[in-house]
Design a protein around this motif. Structure first.
Motif, PDB file in Angstrom:
ATOM      1  N   SER A 113       0.797  -1.224   0.000  1.00  0.00           N
ATOM      2  CA  SER A 113       0.000   0.000   0.000  1.00  0.00           C
ATOM      3  C   SER A 113       0.832   1.278   0.000  1.00  0.00           C
ATOM      4  O   SER A 113       0.395   2.290  -0.509  1.00  0.00           O
ATOM      5  CB  SER A 113      -0.941  -0.012   1.183  1.00  0.00           C
ATOM      6  OG  SER A 113      -0.233  -0.312   2.359  1.00  0.00           O
TER       7      SER A 113
ATOM      8  N   SER B 111      -0.502  -3.628   3.513  1.00  0.00           N
ATOM      9  CA  SER B 111      -1.779  -3.197   4.050  1.00  0.00           C
ATOM     10  C   SER B 111      -1.998  -3.769   5.453  1.00  0.00           C
ATOM     11  O   SER B 111      -1.771  -4.953   5.683  1.00  0.00           O
ATOM     12  CB  SER B 111      -2.860  -3.685   3.087  1.00  0.00           C
ATOM     13  OG  SER B 111      -4.075  -3.161   3.459  1.00  0.00           O
TER      14      SER B 111
ATOM     15  N   ASP C 208      -1.312   3.571  -2.350  1.00  0.00           N
ATOM     16  CA  ASP C 208      -2.365   2.860  -3.093  1.00  0.00           C
ATOM     17  C   ASP C 208      -2.112   2.899  -4.604  1.00  0.00           C
ATOM     18  O   ASP C 208      -3.042   3.092  -5.396  1.00  0.00           O
ATOM     19  CB  ASP C 208      -3.742   3.491  -2.844  1.00  0.00           C
ATOM     20  CG  ASP C 208      -4.231   3.232  -1.435  1.00  0.00           C
ATOM     21  OD1 ASP C 208      -3.791   2.244  -0.825  1.00  0.00           O
ATOM     22  OD2 ASP C 208      -5.061   4.022  -0.963  1.00  0.00           O
TER      23      ASP C 208
ATOM     24  N   TYR D  95      -4.569   5.156   6.599  1.00  0.00           N
ATOM     25  CA  TYR D  95      -3.154   5.218   6.969  1.00  0.00           C
ATOM     26  C   TYR D  95      -2.988   6.231   8.086  1.00  0.00           C
ATOM     27  O   TYR D  95      -3.566   7.315   8.011  1.00  0.00           O
ATOM     28  CB  TYR D  95      -2.320   5.689   5.774  1.00  0.00           C
ATOM     29  CG  TYR D  95      -2.486   4.800   4.578  1.00  0.00           C
ATOM     30  CD1 TYR D  95      -1.724   3.644   4.470  1.00  0.00           C
ATOM     31  CD2 TYR D  95      -3.411   5.094   3.587  1.00  0.00           C
ATOM     32  CE1 TYR D  95      -1.883   2.806   3.390  1.00  0.00           C
ATOM     33  CE2 TYR D  95      -3.577   4.262   2.499  1.00  0.00           C
ATOM     34  CZ  TYR D  95      -2.807   3.111   2.407  1.00  0.00           C
ATOM     35  OH  TYR D  95      -2.964   2.282   1.353  1.00  0.00           O
TER      36      TYR D  95
ATOM     37  N   THR E 265      -3.322   0.931   8.431  1.00  0.00           N
ATOM     38  CA  THR E 265      -1.900   0.731   8.178  1.00  0.00           C
ATOM     39  C   THR E 265      -1.151   1.860   8.894  1.00  0.00           C
ATOM     40  O   THR E 265      -1.459   3.029   8.680  1.00  0.00           O
ATOM     41  CB  THR E 265      -1.599   0.819   6.667  1.00  0.00           C
ATOM     42  OG1 THR E 265      -2.416  -0.145   5.995  1.00  0.00           O
ATOM     43  CG2 THR E 265      -0.139   0.565   6.365  1.00  0.00           C
TER      44      THR E 265
END
Ligand SMILES: Nc1ncnc2c1ncn2[C@@H]1O[C@H](COP(=O)(O)OP(=O)(O)O)[C@@H](O)[C@H]1O
Ligand SMILES: [Mg+2]
Length: 248
Positions: free
Chosen positions: A2, A27, A62, A159, A191
């Protein structure tokens, strides 16, 4: 994966802080960045939310190359990627509830009453509801940190970046913050990137650790990898020894 840093370089004037830094974060991972003071840990994570731009290399979130976004395009990134700064950066003149309500009003466009209601729920999740009407200066550092975390989570980011979340906290408060970070990963699926040199945190909650040294990634691995490595620089750091090959 990610988050991905690729050959990232950053200098301030003639001082090269990050020479060539690359790593990937999976992730839902609780990923730690460690290294001596001044090595560039804060500089590194500030790149993710556009507070700094790299001189070279790329940063992906991403799959999107955030290092190329315009200032305006960064707004959407900051909604999914929140940062808890080293100093809590709460507003002293607003109560804890008002501090948490602020992003709800501003970004979620909730009315005053709805924002306050949600702020109380958010404070509850960090066990700070009973201090909703207190002003930050009335609280200890550990409590302020929890309110700052509640505020960072108001937009439900996927995140979260924590810059030295346990530095300056007493040991009990520090472990509570660790527990919250771990729960965010395990229960909410967030994350996290955590900048830290708190050895208890590192070996208590990290999934993986990245150690920066002299502008490069010195080592990337699990806590167990770090404990068993024979790299003398890494060993000196994680054992907190004054003597050794490490240059600071
Ligand atoms: N905005 C800036 N302008 C100039 N130098 C900076 C700036 N931000 C950080 N630095 C320098 O970059 C180096 C790394 O800083 P930092 O990332 O804050 O270290 P740390 O690993 O302790 O978080 C330091 O030498 C610091 O002085
Ligand atoms: Mg720092």
């Amino acid at each position: 994966m990610s988050i991905r840093f690729e050959n990232v370089r950053k200098a301030f004037g003639s001082k090269v802080v990050l020479e060539d830094v690359g790593f990937e974060v999976g992730s839902g991972e609780c990923f730690f960045i460690i290294g001596a003071s001044g090595v560039g840990k804060s500089v590194l994570i500030k790149h993710l939310i556009g507070l700094l731009r790299p001189d070279g290399g790329s940063i992906y979130l991403d799959g999107e190359e955030v290092s190329r976004l315009t200032e305006k395009e960064f707004f959407s990134v900051r909604k999914k990627c929140a940062m808890v700064f080293q100093n809590s950066t709460l507003f002293d003149s607003m109560t804890c509830a008002e501090n948490v309500a602020l992003p709800l009003r501003k970004h979620k466009r909730l009315g005053a009453k709805a924002a306050l209601k949600e702020a109380l729920e958010r404070l509850d999740t960090v066990h700070m509801r009973e201090f909703a009407n207190a002003y930050p200066p009335e609280l200890g550092d550990g409590m302020q940190k929890r309110v700052a975390i509640a505020r960072a989570l108001t937009l439900d980011p996927r995140y979260v970046l924590f810059d030295e979340p346990t530095t300056s906290l007493d040991p009990v408060s520090a472990r509570r913050v660790d527990q919250m970070i771990r729960e965010l990963c395990d229960e909410v699926g967030v994350t996290s990137i955590v900048v830290s040199h708190d050895l208890r945190s590192i070996f208590g909650i990290a999934d993986r650790i990245c150690m920066l040294y002299k502008g490069h990634v010195r080592m990337l691995g699990t806590p167990e990898d770090f404990q068993t490595t024979d790299d003398p620089v890494v060993q000196q750091f994680i054992n907190g020894r004054a003597e050794g090959p490490m240059e600071v």
